[in-house]
Scaffold this motif. Structure first.
Motif, short mmCIF file in Angstrom:
data_model
loop_
_atom_site.label_atom_id
_atom_site.label_comp_id
_atom_site.label_asym_id
_atom_site.label_seq_id
_atom_site.Cartn_x
_atom_site.Cartn_y
_atom_site.Cartn_z
N VAL A 58 33.32 18.09 27.20
CA VAL A 58 34.31 18.08 26.00
C VAL A 58 34.52 16.75 25.72
N ASN A 59 33.92 16.27 24.68
CA ASN A 59 33.71 14.92 24.32
C ASN A 59 34.48 14.76 23.01
N LEU A 60 35.41 13.76 22.88
CA LEU A 60 36.31 13.41 21.44
C LEU A 60 35.79 12.18 21.26
N VAL A 61 35.58 12.03 19.75
CA VAL A 61 35.02 10.83 19.28
C VAL A 61 36.02 9.96 18.77
N ASP A 62 36.62 9.13 19.44
CA ASP A 62 37.55 8.16 19.12
C ASP A 62 37.12 7.19 18.34
N LEU A 127 33.01 19.85 17.19
CA LEU A 127 34.10 20.69 17.09
C LEU A 127 34.73 20.39 16.03
N VAL A 128 34.58 21.46 15.24
CA VAL A 128 35.16 21.36 13.69
C VAL A 128 36.39 21.79 13.61
N SER A 129 37.61 21.27 13.11
CA SER A 129 38.88 21.73 13.14
C SER A 129 39.03 22.46 12.10
N ARG A 130 40.19 23.21 11.90
CA ARG A 130 40.33 24.28 10.74
C ARG A 130 40.45 23.58 9.48
N LEU A 135 35.82 16.54 15.39
CA LEU A 135 36.51 15.73 16.23
C LEU A 135 35.73 15.29 17.56
N GLY A 136 34.72 15.96 17.69
CA GLY A 136 33.88 15.64 18.89
C GLY A 136 32.94 16.66 19.16
N THR A 137 32.58 16.87 20.30
CA THR A 137 31.36 17.95 20.54
C THR A 137 31.77 18.75 21.97
N LEU A 138 31.28 19.83 22.07
CA LEU A 138 31.04 20.47 23.17
C LEU A 138 29.49 20.02 23.68
N CYS A 139 29.24 19.34 24.65
CA CYS A 139 27.79 19.03 24.57
C CYS A 139 27.16 19.47 26.15
N VAL A 140 25.87 19.52 26.08
CA VAL A 140 25.38 19.49 27.53
C VAL A 140 24.11 18.51 27.55
N GLY A 155 25.80 31.02 22.75
CA GLY A 155 26.82 30.99 24.07
C GLY A 155 27.50 29.67 23.75
N LEU A 156 26.90 28.62 23.61
CA LEU A 156 27.39 27.06 23.51
C LEU A 156 28.34 27.18 22.34
N GLN A 157 27.81 27.55 21.32
CA GLN A 157 28.65 27.71 19.75
C GLN A 157 29.92 28.49 20.07
N ALA A 158 29.84 29.40 20.82
CA ALA A 158 31.19 30.35 20.90
C ALA A 158 32.20 29.54 22.00
N LEU A 159 31.59 28.75 22.86
CA LEU A 159 32.11 28.17 23.91
C LEU A 159 32.98 26.96 22.99
N ALA A 160 32.09 26.44 22.03
CA ALA A 160 32.83 25.29 21.32
C ALA A 160 34.04 25.73 20.26
N ARG A 161 33.94 27.01 19.89
CA ARG A 161 34.80 27.42 19.01
C ARG A 161 36.23 27.61 19.86
N GLN A 162 35.99 28.14 21.17
CA GLN A 162 36.95 28.27 22.29
C GLN A 162 37.87 26.66 22.19
N VAL A 163 37.01 25.73 22.40
CA VAL A 163 37.48 24.47 22.55
C VAL A 163 38.58 24.03 21.31
N VAL A 164 37.93 24.45 20.33
CA VAL A 164 38.59 24.18 18.93
C VAL A 164 40.08 25.03 19.03
N ILE A 165 39.92 26.04 19.47
CA ILE A 165 41.29 26.88 19.38
C ILE A 165 42.10 26.38 20.45
N GLU A 166 41.79 25.72 21.62
CA GLU A 166 42.68 25.02 22.58
C GLU A 166 43.02 23.79 21.79
N LEU A 167 42.46 23.37 21.27
CA LEU A 167 42.77 21.92 20.36
C LEU A 167 43.91 22.22 19.31
N GLU A 168 43.46 23.20 18.58
CA GLU A 168 44.58 23.52 17.54
C GLU A 168 45.93 24.19 18.07
#
Ligand code: ADP
Length: 428
Positions: A58-62, A127-130, A135-140, A155-168
């Motif tokens: 889970v990678n955030l681009v600062d 990882l696209v915010s609302r 903000l970054g990516t979920l990447c493998v 599946g990867l896209q669904a997990l990325a949406r979950q990351v965004v939910i956690e961030l929100e």
């Protein structure tokens, strides 16, 4: 001459057009440089498992780096932004998939491809915010070239949406915290209040040592021989003020302790006659006792019964100090203050302080012992009263299984009486 055409390597991504707003949205999540969290750790573990890759992030681009909130198979917690595959991925809304970095013109010369961790395969879902910021990516990642099946990508896209939910969620929490006090958030307020109390206790605690240094040094200088009288008087004022502050701090600390149930007396035999004599001696020497007569009245000691209780000598001394301090404050110049101890022959001893002040109104005689209680006449005066002294006295008395109250004297003025059991009650 300087080279005006510095070649930017192809693996360095341009900045997104909304870079400043994007960074602001990332900061609002309050997630950068926070410790690992299970929610995100689980997501990267699932992503690696789902795609059969050895590395997932889970990678955030600062601004200048990419920072990993969660990682599998990757050692560092961040790498420079110029090297980031993800810096390319956030330029788009769709997943970026690099099947083999060696044959991809953008990435073939990237140091992360040529050197460790020798990336060959990359798949990153932004990882696209609302509000639309990547903000970054979920990447493998893998060290072998490969492809994802449509199911794996989904599946990867669904997990990325979950990351965004956690961030929100984090972002909303932070916004809620900032909006306090909210009248409906009573539980939050109580927690915030407790935090404030704890902070106040810490600050008060930290004030103790500097104050001791002020007191110690001022006393040391004031005792010097040959000191001009004016200087000595000025130092006495410093000492009196510091002592009063010290009393206030100790009261605040102990009232806090009592409220948390940890004002625990350490009982030892205490000779109340000696305690009274020493308190009178100390108080008489103080500046604010000037022009008042303070005397000890230990009549009952003559009756033969020793004035000894099982009590915490420090707490008893401080109760007396507070009572005598008040007596001095409220007794006009020229007046007298009496401090006494007596045995009652019924398992209780008594300490008392009598003054020639204005007395305490009947409807306030109980309430003066409450925290922050002050008689109305003092509220607007310049006296330094915050209403903690008597609250401390009552809590300390109760911690000994004793009690304290105030009466009017027949001759005018107040009589504060503290009754202590010879042996402290259970648990005291
Ligand atoms: P503080 O620690 O700020 O002096 P206290 O809890 O000791 O506060 O006193 C609370 C209030 O009780 C004071 O503001 C004052 O109004 C009243 N009080 C306390 N002692 C006396 C006294 N001996 N005579 C008259 N009023 C008093």
């Amino acid at each position: 001459m300087a080279d005006q055409h510095v070649q930017i390597p192809p693996y360095v991504a341009p900045l997104p057009p909304d870079e400043d707003a994007r960074l602001a949205a990332l900061l609002a999540c309050d997630v950068l440089d926070t410790p690992p969290e299970l929610a995100f750790d689980n997501i990267v573990a699932l992503a690696a498992r789902l795609t059969g890759t050895p590395m997932a992030l889970v990678n955030l681009v600062d601004r200048a780096r990419q920072w990993f909130k969660a990682r599998v198979g990757v050692e560092p917690t961040e790498t420079p932004r110029e090297l980031a595959f993800c810096a390319h991925a956030i330029l788009r809304r769709e997943p970026l998939i690099v099947g083999d970095a060696h044959t991809d013109g953008r990435f073939a010369t990237n140091p992360l491809v040529l050197g460790p961790p020798h990336v060959r395969f990359y798949a990153g879902v932004p990882l696209v915010s609302r509000d639309g910021f990547a903000l970054g990516t979920l990447c493998v990642l893998d060290r072998e070239p490969r492809q994802l099946t449509p199911q794996q990508l989904e599946g990867l896209q669904a997990l990325a949406r979950q990351v965004v939910i956690e961030l929100e969620l984090r972002r909303r929490n932070r916004e809620l915290e900032e909006r306090l006090p909210d009248p409906t958030a009573i539980a939050d307020l109580a927690a915030a209040q407790q935090q404030k109390d704890e902070l106040a206790q810490l600050i008060v605690h930290d004030l103790k040592n500097p104050l001791m240094i002020i007191l110690g040094n001022a006393s040391y200088i004031a005792d010097r021989r040959g000191l001009p009288e004016g200087d000595r008087r000025a130092l006495r004022d410093v000492i009196t003020a510091a002592e009063s502050l010290q009393r206030m701090i100790m009261n605040l600390l102990d009232v806090g302790r009592a409220e948390h149930g940890v004002l625990l007396p350490r009982p030892r035999p205490v000779d109340l006659a000696e305690t009274v004599r020493s308190a009178v001696r100390t108080a008489s020497g103080r500046n604010d006792a000037r022009d008042r007569r303070i005397t000890a009245n230990l009549g009952a000691e003559v009756g033969g019964e020793p004035l000894v209780v099982e009590a915490d000598v420090d707490l008893i001394q401080r109760i007396l100090e507070n009572l005598i301090d008040n007596a001095c404050k409220y007794t006009p110049a020229g007046g007298a203050i009496e401090v006494g101890a007596s045995a009652r022959g019924d398992g209780w001893l008594e300490l008392w302080v009598a003054d020639e002040g204005p007395g305490i109104p009947d409807n306030f005689k109980t309430r003066v012992f409450d925290k922050y209680a002050r008689v109305a006449r003092d509220a607007g005066s310049d006296r330094t009263s915050c209403g903690l002294g008597l609250a401390f006295c009552r809590l300390a008395a109760e911690a000994h299984g004793g009690r304290i109250w105030v009466e009017d004297r027949r001759t005018g003025g107040s009589l504060f009486r503290l009754r202590l059991p010879l042996v402290p009650a259970e648990g005291g």
